[in-house]
Motif scaffolding. Structure first.
Motif, PDB file in Angstrom:
ATOM      1  N   ARG A  77       0.812  -1.016  -0.001  1.00  0.00           N
ATOM      2  CA  ARG A  77       0.092  -0.015  -0.019  1.00  0.00           C
ATOM      3  C   ARG A  77       0.803   1.165  -0.050  1.00  0.00           C
ATOM      4  O   ARG A  77       1.881   1.308   0.694  1.00  0.00           O
ATOM      5  CB  ARG A  77      -0.973   0.033   1.455  1.00  0.00           C
ATOM      6  CG  ARG A  77      -1.657   1.448   1.411  1.00  0.00           C
ATOM      7  CD  ARG A  77      -2.776   0.975   2.505  1.00  0.00           C
ATOM      8  NE  ARG A  77      -3.643   2.273   2.764  1.00  0.00           N
ATOM      9  CZ  ARG A  77      -3.581   2.958   4.003  1.00  0.00           C
ATOM     10  NH1 ARG A  77      -2.957   2.440   4.799  1.00  0.00           N
ATOM     11  NH2 ARG A  77      -4.565   3.865   3.854  1.00  0.00           N
ATOM     12  N   THR A  80      -3.439   6.721   0.828  1.00  0.00           N
ATOM     13  CA  THR A  80      -3.873   7.853   0.287  1.00  0.00           C
ATOM     14  C   THR A  80      -5.069   8.326   1.386  1.00  0.00           C
ATOM     15  O   THR A  80      -5.274   9.578   1.409  1.00  0.00           O
ATOM     16  CB  THR A  80      -4.706   7.783  -0.911  1.00  0.00           C
ATOM     17  OG1 THR A  80      -5.572   7.062  -0.937  1.00  0.00           O
ATOM     18  CG2 THR A  80      -3.549   7.411  -2.136  1.00  0.00           C
ATOM     19  N   HIS A  90      -4.508  -3.623   3.225  1.00  0.00           N
ATOM     20  CA  HIS A  90      -5.352  -4.485   2.363  1.00  0.00           C
ATOM     21  C   HIS A  90      -4.502  -5.783   2.368  1.00  0.00           C
ATOM     22  O   HIS A  90      -3.636  -6.158   2.778  1.00  0.00           O
ATOM     23  CB  HIS A  90      -5.117  -4.015   1.005  1.00  0.00           C
ATOM     24  CG  HIS A  90      -5.480  -2.581   0.698  1.00  0.00           C
ATOM     25  ND1 HIS A  90      -6.347  -2.278  -0.577  1.00  0.00           N
ATOM     26  CD2 HIS A  90      -5.256  -1.366   1.269  1.00  0.00           C
ATOM     27  CE1 HIS A  90      -6.443  -0.923  -0.454  1.00  0.00           C
ATOM     28  NE2 HIS A  90      -5.770  -0.159   0.595  1.00  0.00           N
TER      29      HIS A  90
HETATM   30  N1  GLU Z   1      -6.798   4.727  -1.426  1.00  0.00           N
HETATM   31  C1  GLU Z   1      -6.311   3.206  -0.877  1.00  0.00           C
HETATM   32  C2  GLU Z   1      -5.811   3.412   0.561  1.00  0.00           C
HETATM   33  O1  GLU Z   1      -5.464   4.302   0.727  1.00  0.00           O
HETATM   34  C3  GLU Z   1      -5.440   2.393  -1.895  1.00  0.00           C
HETATM   35  C4  GLU Z   1      -4.016   3.247  -2.051  1.00  0.00           C
HETATM   36  C5  GLU Z   1      -2.981   2.607  -2.832  1.00  0.00           C
HETATM   37  O2  GLU Z   1      -3.254   2.576  -4.171  1.00  0.00           O
HETATM   38  O3  GLU Z   1      -2.063   1.697  -2.505  1.00  0.00           O
HETATM   39  O4  GLU Z   1      -5.582   2.416   1.052  1.00  0.00           O
END
Ligand code: GLU
Length: 241
Positions: A77, A80, A90
């Motif tokens: 990751r 953001t 994730h």
């Molecule tokens: N927006 C997501 C986050 O902050 C995915 C960021 C990414 O592309 O790593 O977890």
């Protein structure tokens, strides 16, 4: 930007996904995580949000827990939305745990979707924009929709550029990948024993020298030795690697 790697094949996906993530770690050092579908058909997830040491810590942790399955997804990751911690790492799971997703990009309307899901009874576990995708896909899958259609359905609700990979215990042999806009691509490849996808071609080199690059508005299903491409209407797309 983030790094995605997914494997569907015959070998234990865990070390292969970790190796794949090493190739794409440069795309995001904030966290690292993996989901695999085990032999009982359950999704198991391990993730770390330790900033620069996330992937190494993840690799050590998965070596010490019982984690195995022939289908898996992984993510590194670049945060953001939401802090750098384990909960925001994730992959993210749907409420029932039937679905797990890893996301690259920004969901511009996530607050609106989050409110809608909270009103429907969803308790969010993370501060990320990405988690809405897990719940949207989870809802559709719970109503009997195929994973591919569920991911398309979720994609039509979100604004912004996104690449996502998803697994579901309702279809334990496949990984679905989808691209909307230019969040960073998805490249897919296969050999006789496996099919793989990633954010970067370099991660696929141990498997194949023939690659298919997803265009925006395309979705792919991979399973052992097989890659199938579709548009969002469900029409099959033929493209040679
Ligand atoms: N927006 C997501 C986050 O902050 C995915 C960021 C990414 O592309 O790593 O977890």
């Amino acid at each position: 930007m983030c790094g995605i790697f997914a494997y569907a094949g015959t070998e234990n996906a865990v070390p292969l996904v970790i190796d794949g993530l090493r190739s794409v770690e440069y795309r995001g050092y904030d966290s690292a995580g993996i989901s695999v579908i085990n032999s009982s058909g359950e999704i198991q997830t391990v993730k770390r949000g330790d900033h620069k040491s996330s992937l190494e810590n993840l690799a050590s942790e998965v070596a010490n827990v019982e984690l195995a399955g022939v289908v898996g997804i992984g993510h590194t990751r670049w945060a953001t939305h939401g802090r750098i911690n384990q909960q925001n790492s994730h992959p993210h799971a749907s409420i029932s745990g039937a679905v797990s997703i890893a996301h690259n990009g920004i969901i511009e309307n996530f607050l609106e979707l989050k409110d809608e899901l909270i009103d429907a009874g969803v308790q969010f576990k993370s501060e990320t924009d990405s988690e809405v995708l897990a719940h949207l896909v989870g809802y559709s899958v719970a109503s009997g929709t195929s994973l591919r259609e569920a991911v398309v359905c979720a994609a039509t609700r979100i604004k912004g550029n996104t690449a996502v990979v998803a697994v579901s215990n309702t279809e334990p042999d496949i990984v679905v990948g989808l691209r909307v806009g230019n969040a960073g691509g998805i490249v897919v490849g296969k050999n006789d024993d496996a099919a793989v996808m990633s954010s970067d071609t370099i991660a696929l080199l141990p498997y194949t020298s023939e690659f298919i690059y997803l265009e925006p508005g395309e979705i792919v299903e991979i399973r052992k030795g097989e890659v199938q491409l579709f548009d969002f209407e469900g029409n099959s797309i033929t493209r040679e690697a």
